[in-house]
Design a protein around this motif. Structure first.
Motif, PDB file in Angstrom:
ATOM      1  N   MET A   1       0.855  -1.175   0.000  1.00 14.40           N
ATOM      2  CA  MET A   1       0.000   0.000   0.000  1.00 14.40           C
ATOM      3  C   MET A   1       0.901   1.239   0.000  1.00 14.40           C
ATOM      4  O   MET A   1       1.885   1.275   0.733  1.00 14.40           O
ATOM      5  CB  MET A   1      -0.880  -0.033   1.261  1.00 14.40           C
ATOM      6  N   ASN A   2       0.545   2.203  -0.805  1.00 16.34           N
ATOM      7  CA  ASN A   2       1.381   3.403  -0.845  1.00 16.34           C
ATOM      8  C   ASN A   2       0.957   4.384   0.260  1.00 16.34           C
ATOM      9  O   ASN A   2      -0.067   4.206   0.915  1.00 16.34           O
ATOM     10  CB  ASN A   2       1.368   4.058  -2.235  1.00 16.34           C
ATOM     11  N   ILE A   3       1.764   5.398   0.432  1.00 15.66           N
ATOM     12  CA  ILE A   3       1.574   6.329   1.549  1.00 15.66           C
ATOM     13  C   ILE A   3       0.232   7.073   1.470  1.00 15.66           C
ATOM     14  O   ILE A   3      -0.433   7.259   2.482  1.00 15.66           O
ATOM     15  CB  ILE A   3       2.774   7.304   1.639  1.00 15.66           C
ATOM     16  N   GLU A   4      -0.180   7.451   0.272  1.00 10.97           N
ATOM     17  CA  GLU A   4      -1.448   8.183   0.135  1.00 10.97           C
ATOM     18  C   GLU A   4      -2.636   7.281   0.480  1.00 10.97           C
ATOM     19  O   GLU A   4      -3.571   7.709   1.159  1.00 10.97           O
ATOM     20  CB  GLU A   4      -1.621   8.743  -1.286  1.00 10.97           C
ATOM     21  N   ASP A   5      -2.603   6.038  -0.007  1.00 11.84           N
ATOM     22  CA  ASP A   5      -3.692   5.099   0.281  1.00 11.84           C
ATOM     23  C   ASP A   5      -3.759   4.782   1.777  1.00 11.84           C
ATOM     24  O   ASP A   5      -4.837   4.679   2.353  1.00 11.84           O
ATOM     25  CB  ASP A   5      -3.532   3.801  -0.512  1.00 11.84           C
ATOM     26  N   TYR A   6      -2.581   4.640   2.395  1.00 14.00           N
ATOM     27  CA  TYR A   6      -2.561   4.346   3.825  1.00 14.00           C
ATOM     28  C   TYR A   6      -3.124   5.530   4.626  1.00 14.00           C
ATOM     29  O   TYR A   6      -3.922   5.343   5.547  1.00 14.00           O
ATOM     30  CB  TYR A   6      -1.150   3.993   4.308  1.00 14.00           C
TER      31      TYR A   6
END
Length: 115
Positions: A1-6
């Motif tokens: 999961m990327n930082i924005e999605d997290y």
């Protein structure tokens, strides 16, 4: 999961979730983004190095999680008795979501606002 999605996932857990950068006065922690419920941390990570997310966890689950998943690592700068680190690059998204929701629920129930 990327930082924005997290980040979006953390904010979606409830209307009572707040995000802050509380350590801007510290050179090596200025990019640490912390998620709070009822004024208490439940998740944080360094925006400049999105590799380990630190989460609250039930002490009785920690050894089992470490044995089962190689993505469970030492928490950053907190007691390994109550906190876990999770490798953001290798953790399955569903595990990351489950452990983040678990952390949110632990903190929310412990510091529930009365009234």
């Amino acid at each position: 999961m990327n930082i924005e999605d997290y980040r979006e996932y953390c904010l979606s857990l409830g209307d009572d979730v707040e995000e802050k950068l509380p350590f801007t006065a510290f050179k090596y922690a200025s990019g640490v983004l912390v998620f709070y419920v009822h004024g208490h941390m439940f998740s944080f990570f360094d925006c400049d190095n999105f590799s380990v997310i630190t989460l609250k966890c039930q002490p009785e689950r920690i050894d089992e999680l470490k044995a089962q998943y190689s993505c469970i690592v030492k928490p950053f700068n907190l007691s390994p008795k109550y906190w876990i680190g999770i490798d953001a690059h290798t953790a399955p998204d569903n595990l990351l979501r489950e452990l983040t929701r678990n952390s949110y629920e632990i903190v929310k129930s412990k510091y529930k606002k009365h009234g």
